[in-house]
Scaffold this motif. Structure first.
Motif, PDB file in Angstrom:
ATOM      1  N   ASP A   4       0.849  -1.174   0.000  1.00 11.64           N
ATOM      2  CA  ASP A   4       0.000   0.000   0.000  1.00 11.64           C
ATOM      3  C   ASP A   4       0.897   1.240   0.000  1.00 11.64           C
ATOM      4  N   ARG A   5       0.724   2.115  -0.977  1.00 15.77           N
ATOM      5  CA  ARG A   5       1.595   3.285  -1.132  1.00 15.77           C
ATOM      6  C   ARG A   5       1.588   4.162   0.118  1.00 15.77           C
ATOM      7  N   ASP A   6       0.419   4.457   0.671  1.00 15.41           N
ATOM      8  CA  ASP A   6       0.350   5.337   1.838  1.00 15.41           C
ATOM      9  C   ASP A   6       1.039   4.714   3.053  1.00 15.41           C
ATOM     10  N   GLU A   7       0.844   3.410   3.240  1.00 16.98           N
ATOM     11  CA  GLU A   7       1.509   2.712   4.346  1.00 16.98           C
ATOM     12  C   GLU A   7       3.023   2.732   4.149  1.00 16.98           C
ATOM     13  N   LEU A   8       3.444   2.500   2.914  1.00 13.69           N
ATOM     14  CA  LEU A   8       4.866   2.506   2.592  1.00 13.69           C
ATOM     15  C   LEU A   8       5.480   3.881   2.875  1.00 13.69           C
ATOM     16  N   ILE A   9       4.814   4.939   2.438  1.00 15.25           N
ATOM     17  CA  ILE A   9       5.313   6.297   2.703  1.00 15.25           C
ATOM     18  C   ILE A   9       5.417   6.542   4.206  1.00 15.25           C
ATOM     19  N   PRO A  23      12.688  14.052  15.097  1.00 13.27           N
ATOM     20  CA  PRO A  23      11.321  13.680  15.474  1.00 13.27           C
ATOM     21  C   PRO A  23      10.547  13.289  14.208  1.00 13.27           C
ATOM     22  N   PRO A  24       9.685  12.278  14.296  1.00 13.86           N
ATOM     23  CA  PRO A  24       8.964  11.797  13.117  1.00 13.86           C
ATOM     24  C   PRO A  24       8.166  12.873  12.379  1.00 13.86           C
ATOM     25  N   GLU A  25       7.642  13.856  13.109  1.00 11.76           N
ATOM     26  CA  GLU A  25       6.801  14.875  12.461  1.00 11.76           C
ATOM     27  C   GLU A  25       7.601  15.798  11.545  1.00 11.76           C
ATOM     28  N   VAL A  26       8.921  15.781  11.642  1.00  4.79           N
ATOM     29  CA  VAL A  26       9.769  16.613  10.772  1.00  4.79           C
ATOM     30  C   VAL A  26       9.771  16.067   9.340  1.00  4.79           C
ATOM     31  N   VAL A  27       9.653  14.753   9.208  1.00  5.68           N
ATOM     32  CA  VAL A  27       9.732  14.111   7.893  1.00  5.68           C
ATOM     33  C   VAL A  27       8.327  14.007   7.313  1.00  5.68           C
ATOM     34  N   THR A  28       8.065  14.853   6.302  1.00  9.02           N
ATOM     35  CA  THR A  28       6.763  14.856   5.631  1.00  9.02           C
ATOM     36  C   THR A  28       6.856  14.084   4.324  1.00  9.02           C
ATOM     37  N   ASP A  29       5.717  13.824   3.708  1.00  9.62           N
ATOM     38  CA  ASP A  29       5.680  13.034   2.469  1.00  9.62           C
ATOM     39  C   ASP A  29       6.593  13.598   1.383  1.00  9.62           C
ATOM     40  N   ALA A  65      18.953   6.739  -6.466  1.00  7.97           N
ATOM     41  CA  ALA A  65      17.963   7.489  -5.706  1.00  7.97           C
ATOM     42  C   ALA A  65      17.137   8.350  -6.649  1.00  7.97           C
ATOM     43  N   PRO A  66      15.832   8.397  -6.419  1.00  4.09           N
ATOM     44  CA  PRO A  66      15.009   9.292  -7.238  1.00  4.09           C
ATOM     45  C   PRO A  66      15.355  10.742  -6.909  1.00  4.09           C
ATOM     46  N   ALA A  75       9.011   5.779  -2.152  1.00  5.93           N
ATOM     47  CA  ALA A  75       7.927   4.785  -2.158  1.00  5.93           C
ATOM     48  C   ALA A  75       7.547   4.421  -3.590  1.00  5.93           C
ATOM     49  N   ASP A  76       7.390   5.415  -4.452  1.00  4.92           N
ATOM     50  CA  ASP A  76       7.040   5.146  -5.851  1.00  4.92           C
ATOM     51  C   ASP A  76       8.151   4.338  -6.534  1.00  4.92           C
TER      52      ASP A  76
END
Length: 83
Positions: A4-9, A23-29, A65-66, A75-76
Motif C-alpha cells: 500500500d503506497r500510503d503505508e509505505l510512505i 522527530p517523526p513529524e519533521v519528515v513529511t511526504d 535514488a530518485p 515509495a514510488d
C-alpha cells in the motif's frame, strides 16, 4: 499482497526519522530529504536496506535514488522496482 503506497510512505518517513535522529513529524511526504534534512547516500541506502528487509523486497544492486529524494518518491521507486 501488494504494498500500500500510503503505508509505505508512512513507514519510510519513520525510517528516515530514525536514521537521522529527528522527530517523526519533521519528515513529511514531500520533504526533500537531501536538501532540507541532509540525507546522504549511506543513510539512504540504510533506509532502502531496512525497507527491503521489512517487505522482503529484492532491489537491484545499483538502485539510484530518485530526484528529488522524498519519502513519496522513494515509495514510488520501490513500488516500480517490485512490480
Amino acid at each position: 499482497m501488494p504494498l500500500d503506497r500510503d503505508e509505505l510512505i508512512g513507514e519510510l518517513k519513520t525510517m528516515y526519522a530514525q536514521v537521522l535522529e529527528y522527530p517523526p513529524e519533521v519528515v513529511t511526504d514531500d520533504i526533500d530529504l537531501e536538501a532540507e534534512l541532509g540525507v546522504d547516500s549511506l543513510q539512504h541506502q540504510l533506509v532502502l536496506a531496512r525497507a527491503a528487509e521489512r517487505w522482503r523486497l529484492t532491489l537491484p544492486p545499483e538502485t539510484d535514488a530518485p530526484s528529488p529524494l522524498t519519502p513519496a518518491s522513494v515509495a514510488d521507486h520501490l513500488l516500480r522496482s517490485t512490480s
